[in-house]
Scaffold this active site. Structure first.
Site, short mmCIF file in Angstrom:
data_model
loop_
_atom_site.label_atom_id
_atom_site.label_comp_id
_atom_site.label_asym_id
_atom_site.label_seq_id
_atom_site.Cartn_x
_atom_site.Cartn_y
_atom_site.Cartn_z
CG HIS A 95 -7.90 3.55 3.74
ND1 HIS A 95 -8.65 3.62 2.75
CD2 HIS A 95 -6.87 4.60 3.71
CE1 HIS A 95 -8.38 4.54 1.81
NE2 HIS A 95 -7.29 5.18 2.47
C1 BDR Z 1 -4.30 1.61 2.13
O1 BDR Z 1 -2.78 2.07 1.57
C2 BDR Z 1 -1.98 2.63 2.49
O2 BDR Z 1 -1.48 3.91 1.93
C3 BDR Z 1 -2.93 2.85 3.61
O3 BDR Z 1 -1.87 2.78 4.97
C4 BDR Z 1 -3.81 1.67 3.77
O4 BDR Z 1 -3.28 0.54 4.38
C5 BDR Z 1 -5.04 2.30 1.47
O5 BDR Z 1 -5.29 2.28 0.16
#
Ligand code: BDR
Ligand code: CA
Length: 312
Positions: free
Chosen positions: A242
């Site tokens: 992400h």
């Molecule tokens: C986001 O949530 C976190 O677990 C990850 O680091 C990312 O920023 C994805 O939904």
């Protein structure tokens, strides 16, 4: 062109670590500091993890500031089930040599914005938006100085990942997200709709490992832990990476596309708390407040990521 000045606000997290590595490896960017927020794991761990990653990149000189240890109005929700109990499972934890800065993250962001000319400093938000919302509430006068807030959060066409309708970062602190989206600052949003297209397939992780330098090896080990949960959940080869999409946007925006839209945050409903309601088809007449990214050339993203981390 001089490098673009950024502050990384983050809750590492293996994918946050990937974003920090990409930023520190990129000459187009000047990381003024890293601010930690509670999210994937509690604040003490996210702050330590930010220092650890900088040190692994050979950049133990980067200043790390601890910020909010809980959301504005709610109890903290964490994600050890995704990231492991340290937040960075897959790498052996250690205490960074450089201690945390004594200043609070929110004060650092406010002071940095005050010290720089308007339009100079970009905020990269990779976790719950608690620190950034606190900056906006405490010092509204600095908002016009922000060049851009680029954030990973939300999901519309893809739905949510922590509930059927909410993405983790927005769900953890929806009131903060609402403050940020209503702030008038220029916002670019990387929702799950784009990050779910950036998959750490086996062959991509092998290419990263083949770089052979320590940051690439550490990152490959972390990704092998991180993707296990998501591969099972989504049935894909690899999991979504992400947060580095935020950094890639600053380096090579041409690999993405999206459109300006109105985005509102649900804060009232139990069922859809933290949902990001994107007026993609412009049916409400509400003002556009964000550039919402939907697509990415994932091969181009990984070519950049693997090449840059290999240079560290
Ligand atoms: C986001 O949530 C976190 O677990 C990850 O680091 C990312 O920023 C994805 O939904
Ligand atoms: Ca994150």
């Amino acid at each position: 062109m001089p490098p673009r000045k950024i502050i990384i606000d983050t809750d590492p997290g293996q994918d946050d670590a990937a974003a920090i590595m990409l930023a520190l490896a990129s000459p187009e960017l000047d990381v003024l500091g890293i601010t930690a927020v509670a999210g994937n794991v509690p604040l003490a761990l996210t702050a330590r993890n930010a220092g650890m990653i900088s040190e692994i990149c050979g950049r133990g000189d980067v200043a790390v500031f601890a910020g909010a240890d809980r959301p504005l109005q709610r109890k903290l929700v964490t994600a050890e089930h995704v990231h492991g109990k340290t937040g960075l499972d897959g790498v052996e934890p250690f205490e960074p040599a450089r201690p945390l800065e004594p200043m609070h993250a929110v004060d650092f962001i406010i002071e940095t914005l005050r010290e720089h000319p308007a339009g100079d400093v970009t905020l990269c938000a990779l976790g719950p938006l608690t620190n950034i919302a606190t900056v906006i509430e405490r010092a509204p006068g600095v908002v016009p100085k922000i060049r851009e807030i680029v954030l990973m959060g939300g999901g519309f066409f893809e739905g949510g990942n922590i509930t059927p309708s909410a993405e983790f970062n927005i769900y953890v602190d929806p009131e903060a997200a609402r403050i940020v989206f209503n702030s008038g600052a220029p916002i670019t949003m990387m929702p799950l709709d784009v990050t779910h297209k950036v998959l750490t397939t086996r062959s991509r992780v092998e290419r990263l490992r083949a770089n052979g330098n320590r940051p690439s090896l550490v990152m490959a080990d972390m990704l092998e832990f991180f993707e296990r949960y998501d591969e099972h959940k989504y049935g894909t080869d690899g999991g979504p990476l992400h947060d580095p999409t935020v950094v890639a946007w600053l380096i090579d925006p041409g690999m993405f596309d999206g459109r300006r839209s109105n985005v509102e945050i649900e804060t009232g409903s139990d069922l859809t708390l933290g949902a990001t309601v994107v007026d993609w088809w412009k049916v409400t007449g509400r003002p556009e407040n964000a550039f919402v990214v939907r697509n990415v050339d994932a091969d181009r993203f990984f070519d950049l990521f693997i090449d840059r981390v290999g240079r560290l």
